[in-house]
Structures are given as structure tokens and as C-alpha cells.
Write an enzyme that holds these catalytic residues in place. Structure first.
Site: not given
Length: 101
Positions: A66-67
């Protein structure tokens, strides 16, 4: 709760460069993924993981991205509890040193 296995962005980049076949799953939102994903990653938004369980094979290991690695960590805990082999890419895309597509 059992510890989640991790992989660093550098380790992942090296494995990919060496041609290792890995199952990468990016759990970010559409607009985040539009800014670039690791080549070969499959996009399944975090909220859609539960309805996509049939995509996952218990014999394979999946690396979640994810980020910043918080959401992917949550996904890892969720799937690990259900018997899947998972690994979280620490630092997320913010720490990814490689190219994106």
C-alpha cells in the site's frame, strides 16, 4: 496475534530484478494506483479483499503493498488468520526504490 512476515522494498526489488515470480497485491485506492504500481502487481482494493478471497491460493505466498504499509499490514493480519501465506512490504510505495508502471 502472530507476527506478520515482512519484506523490504529493496529486497523485493532485488527479487524482481533476478526474475523471481512473486504474487504482488496492491491494496491502495484507484486514484493512488493511477500514480504508478510495481510492475506485475495485481490491484485489489483493501475493502474488496474479503469478496475476492477466491483469488488467493493457500499454497502461494502473497506480498501486499500500500502507500505506507499500514493498510497492507491490516490485510496481512486478516488473511493470515484465515490460513493464507502473506508478507507485508514495509514502508509501502513511499519507500519503493524501483520503477512503477
Amino acid at each position: 496475534m502472530e507476527e506478520i512476515q515482512i519484506i523490504t522494498p529493496e529486497e523485493l526489488k532485488k527479487k524482481l530484478e533476478e526474475g523471481e515470480k512473486l504474487e504482488l497485491v496492491d491494496v491502495r485506492e484507484d486514484e493512488e494506483v493511477a500514480q504508478g504500481m510495481i510492475q506485475g502487481a495485481k490491484h485489489i482494493r483493501m475493502g474488496e479483499i474479503p469478496v475476492n478471497l477466491d483469488y488467493f491460493d493457500k499454497d502461494k505466498e502473497y506480498i501486499f503493498i500500500c502507500r505506507s504499509s499500514a493498510r497492507s499490514g491490516n490485510v496481512c493480519y486478516y488473511l493470515q488468520e484465515q490460513g493464507y501465506k502473506v508478507r507485508n512490504m514495509v514502508g509501502g510505495m513511499l519507500a519503493w526504490p524501483g520503477e512503477t508502471e
